[in-house]
Design a protein around this motif. Structure first.
Motif, PDB file in Angstrom:
ATOM      1  N   PHE A  85       0.849  -1.196   0.000  1.00 39.43           N
ATOM      2  CA  PHE A  85       0.000   0.000   0.000  1.00 39.43           C
ATOM      3  C   PHE A  85       0.878   1.237   0.000  1.00 39.43           C
ATOM      4  N   LEU A  86       0.521   2.219  -0.834  1.00 41.26           N
ATOM      5  CA  LEU A  86       1.246   3.489  -0.861  1.00 41.26           C
ATOM      6  C   LEU A  86       0.318   4.622  -0.497  1.00 41.26           C
ATOM      7  N   SER A  87       0.702   5.376   0.533  1.00 34.72           N
ATOM      8  CA  SER A  87       0.016   6.618   0.873  1.00 34.72           C
ATOM      9  C   SER A  87       0.737   7.739   0.146  1.00 34.72           C
ATOM     10  N   PHE A  88       0.019   8.408  -0.744  1.00 31.15           N
ATOM     11  CA  PHE A  88       0.645   9.384  -1.624  1.00 31.15           C
ATOM     12  C   PHE A  88       1.027  10.672  -0.893  1.00 31.15           C
ATOM     13  N   LYS A 126     -20.491  -1.277   8.054  1.00 31.97           N
ATOM     14  CA  LYS A 126     -20.018  -1.491   9.431  1.00 31.97           C
ATOM     15  C   LYS A 126     -18.492  -1.387   9.487  1.00 31.97           C
ATOM     16  N   LEU A 127     -17.825  -2.005   8.504  1.00 34.46           N
ATOM     17  CA  LEU A 127     -16.365  -1.950   8.434  1.00 34.46           C
ATOM     18  C   LEU A 127     -15.887  -0.503   8.250  1.00 34.46           C
ATOM     19  N   MET A 128     -16.555   0.234   7.371  1.00 34.30           N
ATOM     20  CA  MET A 128     -16.194   1.635   7.149  1.00 34.30           C
ATOM     21  C   MET A 128     -16.319   2.451   8.434  1.00 34.30           C
ATOM     22  N   ARG A 129     -17.382   2.192   9.172  1.00 33.22           N
ATOM     23  CA  ARG A 129     -17.605   2.921  10.431  1.00 33.22           C
ATOM     24  C   ARG A 129     -16.464   2.664  11.409  1.00 33.22           C
ATOM     25  N   GLU A 130     -16.083   1.411  11.532  1.00 34.26           N
ATOM     26  CA  GLU A 130     -14.999   1.030  12.459  1.00 34.26           C
ATOM     27  C   GLU A 130     -13.679   1.693  12.065  1.00 34.26           C
ATOM     28  N   LYS A 131     -13.348   1.639  10.780  1.00 34.73           N
ATOM     29  CA  LYS A 131     -12.055   2.141  10.313  1.00 34.73           C
ATOM     30  C   LYS A 131     -12.008   3.666  10.298  1.00 34.73           C
ATOM     31  N   ARG A 132     -13.154   4.305  10.054  1.00 34.98           N
ATOM     32  CA  ARG A 132     -13.206   5.778  10.091  1.00 34.98           C
ATOM     33  C   ARG A 132     -12.791   6.307  11.446  1.00 34.98           C
ATOM     34  N   GLU A 133     -13.200   5.587  12.483  1.00 33.03           N
ATOM     35  CA  GLU A 133     -12.910   6.042  13.850  1.00 33.03           C
ATOM     36  C   GLU A 133     -11.410   6.059  14.136  1.00 33.03           C
ATOM     37  N   ILE A 134     -10.649   5.211  13.464  1.00 34.98           N
ATOM     38  CA  ILE A 134      -9.202   5.130  13.695  1.00 34.98           C
ATOM     39  C   ILE A 134      -8.535   6.466  13.387  1.00 34.98           C
ATOM     40  N   VAL A 135      -9.021   7.150  12.341  1.00 34.32           N
ATOM     41  CA  VAL A 135      -8.406   8.434  11.961  1.00 34.32           C
ATOM     42  C   VAL A 135      -9.374   9.603  12.143  1.00 34.32           C
ATOM     43  N   GLU A 136     -10.431   9.371  12.916  1.00 33.21           N
ATOM     44  CA  GLU A 136     -11.399  10.431  13.225  1.00 33.21           C
ATOM     45  C   GLU A 136     -11.893  11.114  11.954  1.00 33.21           C
ATOM     46  N   ARG A 144     -18.604  11.783   0.505  1.00 35.34           N
ATOM     47  CA  ARG A 144     -18.325  12.647  -0.642  1.00 35.34           C
ATOM     48  C   ARG A 144     -17.444  11.949  -1.680  1.00 35.34           C
ATOM     49  N   SER A 145     -17.193  12.652  -2.789  1.00 36.82           N
ATOM     50  CA  SER A 145     -16.271  12.122  -3.797  1.00 36.82           C
ATOM     51  C   SER A 145     -14.866  12.043  -3.206  1.00 36.82           C
ATOM     52  N   VAL A 146     -14.044  11.155  -3.764  1.00 38.40           N
ATOM     53  CA  VAL A 146     -12.718  10.883  -3.217  1.00 38.40           C
ATOM     54  C   VAL A 146     -11.866  12.160  -3.191  1.00 38.40           C
ATOM     55  N   ASN A 147     -11.554  12.618  -1.979  1.00 39.37           N
ATOM     56  CA  ASN A 147     -10.676  13.767  -1.727  1.00 39.37           C
ATOM     57  C   ASN A 147     -11.195  15.106  -2.261  1.00 39.37           C
ATOM     58  N   GLU A 148     -12.372  15.124  -2.856  1.00 36.07           N
ATOM     59  CA  GLU A 148     -12.843  16.373  -3.475  1.00 36.07           C
ATOM     60  C   GLU A 148     -13.196  17.404  -2.405  1.00 36.07           C
ATOM     61  N   GLY A 149     -12.520  18.543  -2.450  1.00 35.62           N
ATOM     62  CA  GLY A 149     -12.765  19.604  -1.481  1.00 35.62           C
ATOM     63  C   GLY A 149     -12.187  19.326  -0.111  1.00 35.62           C
ATOM     64  N   GLY A 153      -4.946  18.083   5.449  1.00 32.33           N
ATOM     65  CA  GLY A 153      -4.997  17.143   6.563  1.00 32.33           C
ATOM     66  C   GLY A 153      -6.050  16.066   6.368  1.00 32.33           C
ATOM     67  N   GLU A 154      -7.206  16.464   5.814  1.00 30.62           N
ATOM     68  CA  GLU A 154      -8.279  15.493   5.568  1.00 30.62           C
ATOM     69  C   GLU A 154      -7.857  14.469   4.509  1.00 30.62           C
ATOM     70  N   LYS A 155      -7.123  14.934   3.503  1.00 26.95           N
ATOM     71  CA  LYS A 155      -6.649  14.006   2.463  1.00 26.95           C
ATOM     72  C   LYS A 155      -5.699  12.972   3.060  1.00 26.95           C
ATOM     73  N   LYS A 156      -4.803  13.434   3.937  1.00 24.25           N
ATOM     74  CA  LYS A 156      -3.840  12.505   4.545  1.00 24.25           C
ATOM     75  C   LYS A 156      -4.548  11.524   5.489  1.00 24.25           C
ATOM     76  N   ARG A 157      -5.544  12.019   6.219  1.00 24.19           N
ATOM     77  CA  ARG A 157      -6.315  11.117   7.085  1.00 24.19           C
ATOM     78  C   ARG A 157      -7.073  10.093   6.240  1.00 24.19           C
ATOM     79  N   ASN A 158      -7.559  10.555   5.093  1.00 23.24           N
ATOM     80  CA  ASN A 158      -8.276   9.660   4.187  1.00 23.24           C
ATOM     81  C   ASN A 158      -7.354   8.561   3.665  1.00 23.24           C
TER      82      ASN A 158
END
Length: 252
Positions: A85-88, A126-136, A144-149, A153-158
């Motif tokens: 996995f690569l985080s850009f 359910k999985l999305m809910r659990e994983k979202r909490e990891i990065v608040e 929303r659309s991927v990274n749009e707007g 910091g939100e992009k990096k958390r995403n």
């Protein structure tokens, strides 16, 4: 001793005919965190691009073994399926593609590769809910659309949220800390720490010690002119913070 996950030997690679990596060697074992530091232009992002199979970069010499087999035999898609996995550094926006659909397609692609049935809509949410909490990550952002707007910091958390959803074996974080304020840095770093296990590994590409205050590396490597010229423990990052890169360049 843990199993070797990634073994790079004498790697030479470049782009548009320009040589960038010039004999790089690196061994990463399960459970380890490796920080790669170095001046601009030393080859840090080239290394991450080669590992994920970016076709713009050409390997001219050397070998990379991942989980014991030849990484070059795998397409970029299958490298992802096998757990890379690569985080850009600069996450792109994908207008018109919702985060939910994007992540569900990615997760189901990985499941299909392992001959597993697609995840149901209920289980996926359910999985999305659990994983979202990891990065608040705010629920509204996930809808929303991927990274749009998104802010930087939100992009990096995403990116770390996507990492949590895909559960990689080898995560490469390319300057994930760049442009983050202290709060966003803490949230992103905590997310990385929560996802660490004895079976996976992380390569952190960074310029700054501050990320390493939160995500403790086992090894710090200095990359210069396409080769790793010095490796040590976390104390090396502190020394680089104090003295800069010039003293290390003299070792080359």
């Amino acid at each position: 001793m843990s199993n070797v996950l990634l073994e790079i030997r004498n790697l030479h690679a470049g782009i548009n005919g320009k040589a960038i990596l010039k004999g790089l060697n690196l061994t990463v074992r399960e459970g380890e965190v490796h920080a790669i530091m170095g001046p601009n232009g030393s080859g840090k992002s080239t290394l991450s691009s080669v590992l994920v199979g970016n076709p713009a970069f050409k390997v001219t010499e050397g070998t990379i073994r991942y989980k014991g087999f030849d990484l070059f035999m795998l397409t970029p898609e299958d490298r992802s399926h096998e757990g890379i996995f690569l985080s850009f550094q600069y996450p792109v926006e994908i207008p018109g593609v919702s985060m939910v659909n994007f992540m569900r397609a990615a997760v189901n692609s990985h499941r299909a590769y392992r001959n597993e049935a697609p995840v149901s809509a209920t289980d996926f949410l359910k999985l999305m809910r659990e994983k979202r909490e990891i990065v608040e990550l705010d629920n509204k952002l996930a809808g929303r659309s991927v990274n749009e707007g998104f802010s930087g910091g939100e992009k990096k958390r995403n990116e770390i949220f996507q990492m949590a959803m895909l559960n990689p074996t080898l995560a490469i974080l390319d300057e994930t800390d760049s442009g983050l304020d202290i709060d966003a840095l803490r949230i992103v770093a905590n997310g990385v720490n929560k996802l660490k296990t004895p079976e996976n590994a992380v390569i952190l590409i960074t310029h700054y010690q501050r990320l390493l205050d939160y995500v403790k590396p086992d090894f710090v490597h200095v990359l210069n002119k396409g080769r790793i010229i010095k490796s040590a423990g976390p104390e090396l990052a502190l020394e680089l913070e104090e003295r800069g890169y010039d003293w290390v360049k003299d070792l080359d």
